[in-house]
Design a protein around this motif. Structure first.
Motif, PDB file in Angstrom:
ATOM      1  N   ASP A 136       0.852  -1.186   0.000  1.00 33.85           N
ATOM      2  CA  ASP A 136       0.000   0.000   0.000  1.00 33.85           C
ATOM      3  C   ASP A 136       0.897   1.249   0.000  1.00 33.85           C
ATOM      4  O   ASP A 136       1.819   1.338  -0.792  1.00 33.85           O
ATOM      5  N   SER A 137       0.641   2.188   0.886  1.00 30.20           N
ATOM      6  CA  SER A 137       1.395   3.439   0.900  1.00 30.20           C
ATOM      7  C   SER A 137       2.790   3.254   1.484  1.00 30.20           C
ATOM      8  O   SER A 137       3.080   2.242   2.130  1.00 30.20           O
ATOM      9  N   ILE A 138       3.640   4.273   1.272  1.00 28.37           N
ATOM     10  CA  ILE A 138       5.042   4.150   1.673  1.00 28.37           C
ATOM     11  C   ILE A 138       5.517   5.475   2.269  1.00 28.37           C
ATOM     12  O   ILE A 138       5.083   6.548   1.840  1.00 28.37           O
ATOM     13  N   ALA A 139       6.370   5.398   3.287  1.00 28.77           N
ATOM     14  CA  ALA A 139       6.937   6.579   3.924  1.00 28.77           C
ATOM     15  C   ALA A 139       8.422   6.341   4.169  1.00 28.77           C
ATOM     16  O   ALA A 139       8.892   5.199   4.207  1.00 28.77           O
ATOM     17  N   VAL A 140       9.168   7.441   4.370  1.00 26.06           N
ATOM     18  CA  VAL A 140      10.625   7.377   4.525  1.00 26.06           C
ATOM     19  C   VAL A 140      11.027   8.235   5.716  1.00 26.06           C
ATOM     20  O   VAL A 140      10.580   9.384   5.838  1.00 26.06           O
ATOM     21  N   ASP A 141      11.888   7.689   6.609  1.00 30.53           N
ATOM     22  CA  ASP A 141      12.333   8.462   7.765  1.00 30.53           C
ATOM     23  C   ASP A 141      13.675   9.143   7.500  1.00 30.53           C
ATOM     24  O   ASP A 141      14.233   9.048   6.394  1.00 30.53           O
ATOM     25  N   ALA A 142      14.209   9.835   8.508  1.00 29.88           N
ATOM     26  CA  ALA A 142      15.427  10.635   8.340  1.00 29.88           C
ATOM     27  C   ALA A 142      16.658   9.801   8.023  1.00 29.88           C
ATOM     28  O   ALA A 142      17.636  10.327   7.490  1.00 29.88           O
ATOM     29  N   ASP A 143      16.641   8.508   8.343  1.00 32.35           N
ATOM     30  CA  ASP A 143      17.753   7.629   8.001  1.00 32.35           C
ATOM     31  C   ASP A 143      17.570   6.963   6.644  1.00 32.35           C
ATOM     32  O   ASP A 143      18.401   6.156   6.227  1.00 32.35           O
ATOM     33  N   GLY A 144      16.479   7.291   5.973  1.00 32.32           N
ATOM     34  CA  GLY A 144      16.217   6.694   4.670  1.00 32.32           C
ATOM     35  C   GLY A 144      15.521   5.363   4.718  1.00 32.32           C
ATOM     36  O   GLY A 144      15.386   4.698   3.682  1.00 32.32           O
ATOM     37  N   LEU A 178      12.481   2.720   4.786  1.00 31.78           N
ATOM     38  CA  LEU A 178      11.177   2.691   4.125  1.00 31.78           C
ATOM     39  C   LEU A 178      10.160   1.973   5.006  1.00 31.78           C
ATOM     40  O   LEU A 178      10.425   0.880   5.500  1.00 31.78           O
ATOM     41  N   TYR A 179       8.995   2.587   5.177  1.00 33.51           N
ATOM     42  CA  TYR A 179       7.887   1.995   5.915  1.00 33.51           C
ATOM     43  C   TYR A 179       6.801   1.660   4.898  1.00 33.51           C
ATOM     44  O   TYR A 179       6.130   2.555   4.379  1.00 33.51           O
ATOM     45  N   GLN A 180       6.672   0.380   4.605  1.00 29.87           N
ATOM     46  CA  GLN A 180       5.752  -0.073   3.569  1.00 29.87           C
ATOM     47  C   GLN A 180       4.458  -0.603   4.173  1.00 29.87           C
ATOM     48  O   GLN A 180       4.448  -1.620   4.863  1.00 29.87           O
ATOM     49  N   GLY A 181       3.356   0.123   3.933  1.00 32.83           N
ATOM     50  CA  GLY A 181       2.069  -0.320   4.433  1.00 32.83           C
ATOM     51  C   GLY A 181       1.609  -1.578   3.729  1.00 32.83           C
ATOM     52  O   GLY A 181       1.964  -1.836   2.570  1.00 32.83           O
ATOM     53  N   LEU A 182       0.810  -2.387   4.424  1.00 32.13           N
ATOM     54  CA  LEU A 182       0.311  -3.641   3.870  1.00 32.13           C
ATOM     55  C   LEU A 182      -1.204  -3.646   3.884  1.00 32.13           C
ATOM     56  O   LEU A 182      -1.828  -3.417   4.927  1.00 32.13           O
ATOM     57  N   HIS A 183      -1.779  -3.902   2.732  1.00 33.80           N
ATOM     58  CA  HIS A 183      -3.222  -4.089   2.646  1.00 33.80           C
ATOM     59  C   HIS A 183      -3.506  -5.584   2.649  1.00 33.80           C
ATOM     60  O   HIS A 183      -2.973  -6.328   1.838  1.00 33.80           O
ATOM     61  N   GLY A 184      -4.340  -6.026   3.602  1.00 31.93           N
ATOM     62  CA  GLY A 184      -4.601  -7.443   3.793  1.00 31.93           C
ATOM     63  C   GLY A 184      -3.967  -7.980   5.058  1.00 31.93           C
ATOM     64  O   GLY A 184      -4.150  -9.138   5.416  1.00 31.93           O
ATOM     65  N   ARG A 185      -3.233  -7.110   5.775  1.00 28.52           N
ATOM     66  CA  ARG A 185      -2.631  -7.470   7.064  1.00 28.52           C
ATOM     67  C   ARG A 185      -2.431  -6.180   7.857  1.00 28.52           C
ATOM     68  O   ARG A 185      -1.934  -5.194   7.294  1.00 28.52           O
ATOM     69  N   PRO A 186      -2.785  -6.136   9.136  1.00 29.91           N
ATOM     70  CA  PRO A 186      -2.608  -4.916   9.928  1.00 29.91           C
ATOM     71  C   PRO A 186      -1.150  -4.755  10.358  1.00 29.91           C
ATOM     72  O   PRO A 186      -0.811  -4.863  11.535  1.00 29.91           O
ATOM     73  N   ALA A 187      -0.281  -4.502   9.379  1.00 30.29           N
ATOM     74  CA  ALA A 187       1.158  -4.464   9.649  1.00 30.29           C
ATOM     75  C   ALA A 187       1.865  -3.624   8.595  1.00 30.29           C
ATOM     76  O   ALA A 187       1.330  -3.362   7.509  1.00 30.29           O
ATOM     77  N   MET A 188       3.099  -3.209   8.935  1.00 29.55           N
ATOM     78  CA  MET A 188       3.969  -2.516   8.002  1.00 29.55           C
ATOM     79  C   MET A 188       5.308  -3.248   7.951  1.00 29.55           C
ATOM     80  O   MET A 188       5.794  -3.745   8.975  1.00 29.55           O
ATOM     81  N   ALA A 189       5.896  -3.296   6.755  1.00 21.38           N
ATOM     82  CA  ALA A 189       7.240  -3.853   6.590  1.00 21.38           C
ATOM     83  C   ALA A 189       8.226  -2.696   6.523  1.00 21.38           C
ATOM     84  O   ALA A 189       7.997  -1.725   5.796  1.00 21.38           O
TER      85      ALA A 189
END
Length: 339
Positions: free
Chosen positions: A254-262, A264-275
């Protein structure tokens, strides 16, 4: 009731038709690294608050687009909210209180982000193929961009801004037909010229700049992969390439975000979790709601407090739409707010 697992292929299609017809976090030191192994560690997020319940009119609720405003409040959209119900909410995460910022009778808003150019809040309207903007207080709705790009009207999902305020859109064209027609579109900051930067993508969903604004991380929902697209104009810069293949099982990127260290926070559709991955594609962690949290089926996106490490994840399912909190691996920046 529609199943949340089919959100992008069914729920958004149905919602678009509806709109068009007029109607405890694991303790760790921020920035530390995961234990060796393909899946990294598990970080358990804790429930902060429930924002929505399932709407009778649409059969679901789906939170997205968390972004912090200048006033410190968190802006969240409900993609499937019917006319008259809050489509954009302003949340006091400390006081655990929310209020309606905006609603209308036509849009299905899938992301939100503040422009560095004019300070307005921009929303992608998947149902109508438009980008609209609001004053920070929720009023003065304006259509920023509408119409065809490269011969086709967009199905805009997520948005990201460069430093100058030019807008980059993940266009999910082809999502409803299963064709790899997704695109990345750049719209000048005045809403004028629009350019297709990449096409042939598989249901383009998340989009976020890397830390140095040299390129875009793009998630493709129906291929479960994250691609990287250089955009800084360096001579001889290569085109996009597959950067990460996400082992999601029944879940999709799903959606994706990036923190100050670079990271990646990858949202998951179909599971209440992020990789969570580092910039080289190493899986650092999986952030997930506790196993006992039933009735939750997706974690679409995250916002990390600017200059801090408290992260707020939008999680939805038959139990409703929630904010879950955890400690991020590094501080929040623009790319971890609404991208």
């Amino acid at each position: 009731m529609r199943r949340f697992r089919n959100r992008s292929l069914a729920a958004l299609t149905a919602l678009g038709a509806l709109a068009l017809s007029g109607c405890g976090a694991e303790a760790h030191t921020p920035g530390d690294r995961a234990a060796p192994g393909p899946s990294g560690r598990t970080v358990t997020a804790h429930q902060l608050m429930r924002l929505t319940t399932v709407h009778e009119e649409t059969g679901m609720t789906l939170l997205e687009g968390p972004v912090f405003g200048a006033d410190g409040r968190l802006i969240v959209v409900d993609v499937t909210a019917p006319p008259g119900k809050p489509k954009v909410m302003s949340v006091d995460v400390r006081g655990k209180k929310a209020r309606t910022l905006f609603t209308d009778d036509r849009g299905a808003y899938t992301s939100a982000q503040f422009s560095p150019y004019d300070g307005r809040l921009y929303l992608s309207d998947f149902a109508n193929g438009e980008i609209v903007s609001l004053a920070p207080g929720g009023g003065d709705r304006r259509t920023f961009f509408t119409g065809e790009v490269g011969g086709a009207r967009m199905q805009p999902d997520d948005i990201a801004f460069d430093r100058d305020g030019n807008l980059y859109v993940s266009d999910s064209l082809g999502l409803t037909t299963g064709e790899a027609r997704g695109r990345v579109v750049r719209v000048d900051r005045d809403g004028g010229a629009a350019t297709v930067l990449a096409d042939g993508l598989a249901a383009t969903n998340g989009i976020s700049f890397d830390v140095g604004y040299r390129g875009l991380w793009i998630s493709e929902l129906t291929e479960n992969r994250i691609s990287y697209l250089p955009v800084d104009g360096r001579p001889g810069a290569a085109g996009r390439h597959t950067a990460v293949r996400v082992d999601g099982g029944v879940a999709q990127t799903d959606s994706i975000a990036v923190d100050a260290d670079g990271n990646l926070y990858q949202g998951l559709h179909g599971r209440p979790a992020m990789a969570v991955y580092d910039r080289y594609g190493e899986r650092l962690a999986t952030v997930e709601a506790p196993a006992r949290a039933g009735g939750l089926e997706s974690a679409t996106n995250v916002a990390i407090t600017p200059g801090g490490t408290k992260a707020y994840m939008t999680v939805s399912g038959p139990a409703g739409g929630y904010l879950y909190a955890f400690e991020a691996f590094a501080e929040g920046i623009r790319q971890s707010n609404g991208g």
